[in-house]
Design an enzyme around this catalytic site. Structure first.
Site, PDB file in Angstrom:
ATOM      1  N   HIS A   1       0.814  -1.215   0.000  1.00  0.00           N
ATOM      2  CA  HIS A   1       0.000   0.000   0.000  1.00  0.00           C
ATOM      3  C   HIS A   1       0.850   1.269   0.000  1.00  0.00           C
ATOM      4  O   HIS A   1       0.359   2.333  -0.371  1.00  0.00           O
ATOM      5  CB  HIS A   1      -0.978   0.007   1.175  1.00  0.00           C
ATOM      6  CG  HIS A   1      -0.351   0.225   2.518  1.00  0.00           C
ATOM      7  ND1 HIS A   1       0.022  -0.794   3.347  1.00  0.00           N
ATOM      8  CD2 HIS A   1      -0.050   1.371   3.185  1.00  0.00           C
ATOM      9  CE1 HIS A   1       0.523  -0.302   4.453  1.00  0.00           C
ATOM     10  NE2 HIS A   1       0.493   1.011   4.385  1.00  0.00           N
TER      11      HIS A   1
ATOM     12  N   ASP B   1       0.035  -7.520   1.074  1.00  0.00           N
ATOM     13  CA  ASP B   1       0.544  -6.184   1.417  1.00  0.00           C
ATOM     14  C   ASP B   1       2.062  -6.166   1.445  1.00  0.00           C
ATOM     15  O   ASP B   1       2.681  -5.567   2.340  1.00  0.00           O
ATOM     16  CB  ASP B   1      -0.017  -5.677   2.747  1.00  0.00           C
ATOM     17  CG  ASP B   1       0.138  -4.163   2.883  1.00  0.00           C
ATOM     18  OD1 ASP B   1       0.251  -3.492   1.844  1.00  0.00           O
ATOM     19  OD2 ASP B   1       0.180  -3.653   4.018  1.00  0.00           O
TER      20      ASP B   1
ATOM     21  N   SER C   1       4.852   2.161   7.929  1.00  0.00           N
ATOM     22  CA  SER C   1       4.495   1.080   7.019  1.00  0.00           C
ATOM     23  C   SER C   1       5.645   0.763   6.079  1.00  0.00           C
ATOM     24  O   SER C   1       6.231   1.658   5.458  1.00  0.00           O
ATOM     25  CB  SER C   1       3.261   1.444   6.201  1.00  0.00           C
ATOM     26  OG  SER C   1       2.102   1.400   7.000  1.00  0.00           O
TER      27      SER C   1
END
Length: 316
Positions: free
Chosen positions: A62, A92, A171
């Protein structure tokens, strides 16, 4: 005297804790990059980890969604361009290749060996603050995180829950164990004091290898759906396995249907591995399973039945 002894023990424990965290930071921090990307939806940022000597980086899908390239900045002042080799929204995970990397790759660990309460260290670039390190413990294992790619929905399995502080920008960064081995890729902030990371294990290693080699992840399709159910007590007593997967749907003409799986069958093993839920079957459905013989053992009317299915490639 007892008070002095207690304070001394606490100081020693704190020093040991600090030594572990600083040691992990020294080992992992140089190999974590701050990413900057631009997509049709605007600018984005995140983190990535060097996993190969030839400029390979690992990050969250993402973080680079909609981007083909971007820039990566390291703590030593090096800045380089990267291109997206492949991204897999259903796990992901994404693999990037940087033009110039002067830092060593991290050592990848095995999240399947983690234990609740174990010390972990998160390294990333939250809120644009490069080179941030937070420490905490594994507060949960075996969590599931839903992921979507177009019409396909999948659960990312065995997600690591940690109380190491994560913020936007973390992230794609590293979650490392006390030995400095990267055991997870930070993926989400689930709430106050709660972070999630995609595990590094045999399944994700296969995904990383597929992304590196082909730029995409091939998945196998069996054509069966099920729900976890308790196994009969005599089966549990004999095998130690408590649950199986009751078949509630078989797609006509699918590999499962052609193999002779029926509604009401309880799948207890596939590919020689116990199956206790949907994830247990799902983890087998990666590229190497396509076109390969997959032995499946089911309980049918109280008796064991063995069938052989040949999964096909899942089309999107």
């Amino acid at each position: 005297m007892d008070t002095e002894h207690t304070e001394g023990a606490e100081d020693a424990a704190l020093d040991a804790y600090s030594r572990v965290v600083t040691g992990v930071a020294a080992r992992v921090l140089p190999s974590v990059a701050a990413l900057a990307v631009r997509t049709p939806l605007g600018a984005g940022a995140g983190s990535a980890v060097v996993i190969g000597p030839d400029g390979l980086l690992l990050t969250s899908a993402h973080v680079v969604q909609g981007a083909q390239d971007g820039s990566a900045a390291f703590g030593d002042g090096t800045e380089t361009r990267f291109r997206v080799v492949g991204a897999d929204p259903l796990s992901d995970l994404a693999v990037l290749r940087a033009e110039r990397v002067t830092v060593p790759p991290v050592e990848l660990g095995d999240a399947d060996r983690l234990r609740i309460g174990q010390l972990v260290v998160a390294v990333g670039n939250p809120l644009g603050l490069a080179g941030s390190v937070t420490a905490g413990v594994v507060s949960g294992l075996g969590r599931s995180l839903p992921a979507r790619d177009g019409r396909l929905t999948r659960l990312i399995e065995d997600v690591i829950q940690t109380d190491a502080a994560l913020n936007p920008g973390n992230s794609g960064g590293a979650l490392a164990d006390s030995a400095g081995r990267v055991v997870g890729v930070n993926t989400a902030v689930a709430g106050y004091g709660l972070g999630l990371a995609v595990p590094v294990n045999a399944t994700t290693r296969q995904i990383i290898a597929d992304l590196t080699a082909d730029g995409r992840v091939r998945r196998a399709w069996l054509g069966v759906a099920g729900v976890p159910v308790p196994l009969p007590p005599e089966i549990t007593a004999r095998t130690g396995q408590r649950r199986g997967l009751r078949v509630v749907e078989v797609v006509p003409g699918s590999p499962a249907g052609m193999a002779g799986l029926y509604l009401g069958d309880v799948i207890v093993a596939a590919g020689g591995r116990p199956v206790q839920d949907g994830q247990g079957l799902q983890r087998l459905m990666l590229g190497p399973a396509i076109g390969a013989r997959l032995p499946v053992t089911v309980l049918r009317k109280g008796a064991y039945v063995d069938v052989v299915a040949v999964p096909t490639e899942l089309s999107r």
